[in-house]
Design a protein around this motif. Structure first.
Motif, PDB file in Angstrom:
ATOM      1  N   VAL A   1       0.846  -1.194   0.000  1.00  0.00           N
ATOM      2  CA  VAL A   1       0.000   0.000   0.000  1.00  0.00           C
ATOM      3  C   VAL A   1       0.882   1.246   0.000  1.00  0.00           C
ATOM      4  O   VAL A   1       1.809   1.350   0.808  1.00  0.00           O
ATOM      5  CB  VAL A   1      -0.905   0.041   1.246  1.00  0.00           C
TER       6      VAL A   1
ATOM      7  N   ALA B   1       0.233   4.984   0.920  1.00  0.00           N
ATOM      8  CA  ALA B   1      -0.787   5.829   1.547  1.00  0.00           C
ATOM      9  C   ALA B   1      -0.638   7.271   1.081  1.00  0.00           C
ATOM     10  O   ALA B   1       0.438   7.858   1.197  1.00  0.00           O
ATOM     11  CB  ALA B   1      -0.659   5.747   3.067  1.00  0.00           C
TER      12      ALA B   1
ATOM     13  N   VAL C   1      -1.363  -1.076  -4.241  1.00  0.00           N
ATOM     14  CA  VAL C   1      -2.600  -0.307  -4.090  1.00  0.00           C
ATOM     15  C   VAL C   1      -2.255   1.117  -3.681  1.00  0.00           C
ATOM     16  O   VAL C   1      -1.561   1.342  -2.685  1.00  0.00           O
ATOM     17  CB  VAL C   1      -3.539  -0.944  -3.050  1.00  0.00           C
TER      18      VAL C   1
ATOM     19  N   SER D   1      -3.686   4.349  -2.153  1.00  0.00           N
ATOM     20  CA  SER D   1      -4.843   4.537  -1.273  1.00  0.00           C
ATOM     21  C   SER D   1      -4.998   5.983  -0.808  1.00  0.00           C
ATOM     22  O   SER D   1      -4.034   6.624  -0.399  1.00  0.00           O
ATOM     23  CB  SER D   1      -4.704   3.621  -0.044  1.00  0.00           C
TER      24      SER D   1
ATOM     25  N   GLU E   1      -7.466   2.767  -4.596  1.00  0.00           N
ATOM     26  CA  GLU E   1      -8.400   2.666  -3.469  1.00  0.00           C
ATOM     27  C   GLU E   1      -8.763   4.108  -3.087  1.00  0.00           C
ATOM     28  O   GLU E   1      -8.045   4.736  -2.307  1.00  0.00           O
ATOM     29  CB  GLU E   1      -7.724   1.914  -2.313  1.00  0.00           C
TER      30      GLU E   1
ATOM     31  N   ASN F   1      -6.629   3.460   5.179  1.00  0.00           N
ATOM     32  CA  ASN F   1      -5.632   3.162   4.150  1.00  0.00           C
ATOM     33  C   ASN F   1      -5.303   1.672   4.142  1.00  0.00           C
ATOM     34  O   ASN F   1      -5.236   1.032   3.082  1.00  0.00           O
ATOM     35  CB  ASN F   1      -4.339   3.940   4.392  1.00  0.00           C
ATOM     36  N   LEU F   2      -5.095   1.117   5.326  1.00  0.00           N
ATOM     37  CA  LEU F   2      -4.692  -0.285   5.416  1.00  0.00           C
ATOM     38  C   LEU F   2      -5.868  -1.227   5.179  1.00  0.00           C
ATOM     39  O   LEU F   2      -5.797  -2.135   4.333  1.00  0.00           O
ATOM     40  CB  LEU F   2      -4.057  -0.543   6.786  1.00  0.00           C
TER      41      LEU F   2
ATOM     42  N   ALA G   1      -7.433  -0.885   1.573  1.00  0.00           N
ATOM     43  CA  ALA G   1      -6.530  -1.435   0.565  1.00  0.00           C
ATOM     44  C   ALA G   1      -6.633  -2.951   0.522  1.00  0.00           C
ATOM     45  O   ALA G   1      -6.580  -3.568  -0.548  1.00  0.00           O
ATOM     46  CB  ALA G   1      -5.095  -1.001   0.843  1.00  0.00           C
TER      47      ALA G   1
ATOM     48  N   TYR H   1      -7.794  -5.117  -2.698  1.00  0.00           N
ATOM     49  CA  TYR H   1      -7.035  -6.289  -3.165  1.00  0.00           C
ATOM     50  C   TYR H   1      -7.968  -7.492  -3.317  1.00  0.00           C
ATOM     51  O   TYR H   1      -7.960  -8.191  -4.334  1.00  0.00           O
ATOM     52  CB  TYR H   1      -5.925  -6.577  -2.155  1.00  0.00           C
TER      53      TYR H   1
ATOM     54  N   VAL I   1       3.203  -1.437   3.883  1.00  0.00           N
ATOM     55  CA  VAL I   1       2.737  -0.057   3.746  1.00  0.00           C
ATOM     56  C   VAL I   1       3.941   0.853   3.555  1.00  0.00           C
ATOM     57  O   VAL I   1       4.953   0.713   4.254  1.00  0.00           O
ATOM     58  CB  VAL I   1       1.950   0.409   4.988  1.00  0.00           C
TER      59      VAL I   1
END
Length: 264
Positions: free
Chosen positions: A10, A12, A53, A55, A99, A108-109, A112, A116, A129
């Protein structure tokens, strides 16, 4: 079983990139925002992740003076636009997904991971991340709350704060946010992880409300949008039930009772 291949990385978002300029961030940090993306692309290849991703939602619409009529990207869409402007995407690279709904580090986490799952049809075997170095502890606590233990989570710090005023302000804000996830006085005198899913109304709920686009009347309406984006089941399935579980939680040790689908 923990693996060092596959899974989700991810990046962020922190500001919005559109038409060659950054909006909603802090002056002088633009190169760091770009560095997060560059590092994310590199790490997604060299560390064997099978999806990257980007995000971040439309988090600035309510900020005073923000030109929301003309700056229409989400943080995620802005990172994707920058990716194209920098010609960073290459063949035989992990797919890049957007995202565009997360309002804070927790989302964010989590979002994401939902992204996925929506696109690849499975939960990630591991999660990484990319974010500011000073956010490491925050993300490790969130990852603990989401059941990403036993080596399934990695934080990739990118970018140092510069300038005495900015460094002090960011450090203080980070300490306040991180401390809100920890309970200092428990039986036996031991501190414990208290709110890693950031359920408290302050500071977490209030911050998400400040970062919600004007077109939504409240959090329930916003979460309905999240369900529509990430739950492949008509009328709601596993993802919707998971989000309902999270939204129903309050701060405290109840987070330890959640059984996450990626833990099965």
């Amino acid at each position: 079983m923990v693996t060092d291949q596959g899974g989700l990385l991810v990046v962020a978002g922190h500001a919005i990139y559109q038409d060659g300029a950054w909006h909603g961030g802090y002056p002088g940090e633009e190169k760091i925002y770009q560095g997060h993306l560059v590092d994310g692309v590199k790490l997604s290849r060299t560390r064997g992740y099978d999806a990257l991703v980007l995000s971040g939602g439309h988090t600035r619409d309510r900020a005073p003076g923000f030109p929301s009529a003309t700056v229409t990207n989400s943080e995620a869409a802005g990172l994707a636009e920058l990716l194209a402007d920098l010609h960073l995407q290459r063949r035989q690279a992990p797919p890049v997904l957007q995202e565009p709904l997360a309002r804070d580090s927790f989302e964010n986490l989590l979002f994401a991971m939902l992204c996925y799952h929506r696109h690849l049809g499975r939960w990630p075997c591991r999660v990484g991340v990319v974010s500011w170095k000073f956010k490491a502890l925050r993300y490790y606590m969130i990852a603990s709350g989401l059941g990403l233990g036993q080596g399934r989570f990695t934080f990739h710090g990118s970018g140092d704060l510069t300038g005495a005023v900015g460094t002090e302000a960011a450090a203080v804000a980070s300490v306040v946010s991180d401390a809100a996830m920890v309970e200092h006085v428990l039986e036996g005198g031991r501190p414990a992880l208290f709110d890693p899913l950031q359920r408290a109304g302050r500071p977490f709920g209030a911050k998400r409300a400040e970062r919600m686009p004007w077109r939504f009347q409240g959090n329930a309406e916003y979460m309905a949008e999240v369900k529509a984006a990430y739950d492949p089941a008509p009328g709601g399935g596993e993802v919707s039930r998971l989000l309902d579980t999270v939204e129903a939680l309050g701060p405290g040790q109840v987070w330890r009772e959640v059984r996450w689908p990626w833990q099965v």
